[in-house]
Write a protein that holds these residues in place. Sequence first.
Motif, PDB file in Angstrom:
ATOM      1  N   ALA A 245     -12.215 -16.138  -0.034  1.00 29.69           N
ATOM      2  CA  ALA A 245     -13.297 -15.175  -0.176  1.00 29.69           C
ATOM      3  C   ALA A 245     -13.065 -13.957   0.703  1.00 29.69           C
ATOM      4  N   MET A 246     -12.430 -14.179   1.838  1.00 31.44           N
ATOM      5  CA  MET A 246     -12.123 -13.073   2.727  1.00 31.44           C
ATOM      6  C   MET A 246     -11.060 -12.164   2.105  1.00 31.44           C
ATOM      7  N   TRP A 247     -10.078 -12.754   1.424  1.00 30.83           N
ATOM      8  CA  TRP A 247      -9.002 -11.975   0.809  1.00 30.83           C
ATOM      9  C   TRP A 247      -9.499 -11.179  -0.393  1.00 30.83           C
ATOM     10  N   ASN A 248     -10.439 -11.761  -1.151  1.00 32.62           N
ATOM     11  CA  ASN A 248     -11.010 -11.060  -2.295  1.00 32.62           C
ATOM     12  C   ASN A 248     -12.345 -11.706  -2.657  1.00 32.62           C
ATOM     13  N   GLU A 291      -0.352  -8.171   2.373  1.00 33.77           N
ATOM     14  CA  GLU A 291       1.029  -7.727   2.181  1.00 33.77           C
ATOM     15  C   GLU A 291       1.139  -6.228   1.887  1.00 33.77           C
ATOM     16  N   GLN A 292       0.006  -5.575   1.618  1.00 34.33           N
ATOM     17  CA  GLN A 292       0.036  -4.139   1.333  1.00 34.33           C
ATOM     18  C   GLN A 292      -0.192  -3.281   2.580  1.00 34.33           C
ATOM     19  N   LEU A 293      -0.202  -3.909   3.749  1.00 30.73           N
ATOM     20  CA  LEU A 293      -0.441  -3.161   4.971  1.00 30.73           C
ATOM     21  C   LEU A 293       0.682  -2.173   5.292  1.00 30.73           C
ATOM     22  N   GLU A 294       1.860  -2.395   4.721  1.00 28.43           N
ATOM     23  CA  GLU A 294       2.974  -1.493   4.979  1.00 28.43           C
ATOM     24  C   GLU A 294       3.018  -0.320   4.006  1.00 28.43           C
ATOM     25  N   THR A 295       2.087  -0.283   3.070  1.00 36.15           N
ATOM     26  CA  THR A 295       2.012   0.859   2.159  1.00 36.15           C
ATOM     27  C   THR A 295       1.435   2.058   2.910  1.00 36.15           C
ATOM     28  N   PRO A 296       1.568   3.269   2.373  1.00 36.27           N
ATOM     29  CA  PRO A 296       0.973   4.437   3.037  1.00 36.27           C
ATOM     30  C   PRO A 296      -0.521   4.262   3.298  1.00 36.27           C
ATOM     31  N   GLN A 297      -1.238   3.692   2.327  1.00 36.34           N
ATOM     32  CA  GLN A 297      -2.662   3.462   2.513  1.00 36.34           C
ATOM     33  C   GLN A 297      -2.915   2.448   3.621  1.00 36.34           C
ATOM     34  N   GLY A 298      -2.118   1.380   3.630  1.00 34.08           N
ATOM     35  CA  GLY A 298      -2.265   0.351   4.647  1.00 34.08           C
ATOM     36  C   GLY A 298      -2.000   0.892   6.043  1.00 34.08           C
ATOM     37  N   LYS A 299      -1.001   1.734   6.179  1.00 32.93           N
ATOM     38  CA  LYS A 299      -0.687   2.323   7.486  1.00 32.93           C
ATOM     39  C   LYS A 299      -1.795   3.267   7.942  1.00 32.93           C
TER      40      LYS A 299
END
Length: 491
Positions: A245-248, A291-299
Amino acid sequence: MIGNAVKLSYRNKTILAPMVRVGTLPMRLLALDYGADIVYCEELIDIKLLQCKRIVNELLDTVDYVAPNERVVFRTCERERECIVFQMGSADANRALAVARLIENDVAGIDINMGCPKEYSTKGGMGAALLSDPDKIELILSTLVKGLSKPVTCKIRILPSLEETINLVKKIEKTGVAAIAVHGRKKEERPQHPVHCDVIKAISESVAIPVIASGGSYDYIKEHADIEIFRKATTASSVMVARSAMWNPSIFRREGMLPLEEVMQEYIKYAVKFDNHYTNTKYCLCQMLREQLETPQGKKLHSAQSTLEICEAFEMETFYEEMTAVLETKKASLDTTKNEANDHVEDPNVVQIAVRFDKREYPPQITPKMCLLEWCRKERHPQPTYETVQRPLDRLFCSTVTVADQKYRSIIWDKSKKLAEQSAAIVCLRTLGVPEGKLSEGGSSLVHKRKWQDKEVPNLAENGDGLSAETSHKKLHFSPGVPDTDTSKAS
């Protein structure tokens, strides 16, 4: 059903489990939007709650429990009142009861967390540390059940052996709790270890009260249909969902999960609307991105240091500005209403009338202050004194005049100190039945006297050698919000 006062059913219900720094109001409301039936707040330590003051937040339409350092420890709202379980960490029965009584009218149920393996909980004898002290567990739960009108539940982890676990659960059942949540791992096990569905199943079959199965996120629950699969595997009455639930949070949607981007935007809207602290908002969004934390948005999210910067990372700065404007407008309205209510409180020592000075109603150079001063001289009273204050919110002024030991003021606040003093003088004159110099009153001795003075010294004011009767005194310094006492003879 759980309890008598609240009809809160756990059977075949999905529940958003408590997670440290996750079960705050925005996440709980989002879970309810997507189909969760019952939500838990994050575990909160009893001592921390006992130090809090309950405050009704009219700006956010919430109820806040605020610590002495002004930090909001727990925030809830009417929407979740019938479906939120307050989870507490406690190792003392009396302390737990004190907290539960403090908060029970704002929640649907009270839960004691006896399964948390984290050091912050166990070092105080709370959480999983309680599992080794069945007598204390029994005392805490029975004290709560007897002392509250709301249902009481608890959450445990399994013990080293099945026999020990079942014995503990049966002891808990006798306390009268409404349900028991079982995390199917031992206190030393972590999410990467498999959940013991067989133990949860054995517990479910050994007690009559509802059992809530917990711990299935990693092994079982990836989408909504998996919730029922996990429930059947444990034969539990219902399922508690935490990490999935925390993830989505849209995992509660029977129609299927929504795109993560949409879910995060909805979460941000709640976070802004309910003034969620940006560190918690950032933490929850990072858990969703993973896993998307390394994307531009995630950074960009990872480097955000405010709610506004979080909104900018998701291109929601316009929403932030609009909602901030709405809240600021509402705050101003609430502050004005409160101030007006305070302003109009009856004061038996002050004569108050709603009047406002309008110079168009008076002859040139004639004012109520002059009339009042002249009357005081004639009646041999001490000169009028004026005390003026400025309201910080809107910077308006209110003045109180004292004449013959009686105070007078207008309940209408004015835009300047001079106008406020004139209004106070009007209140005094009207109360005493003394002419205030208005054009509608016709001729007055003060008007004729002033005309004679003007003929005698026609050019004094123009040449700067003299001042009008109203401005001939030395001005006192005036600071906003600080009383200004004016004892001028010419006023």
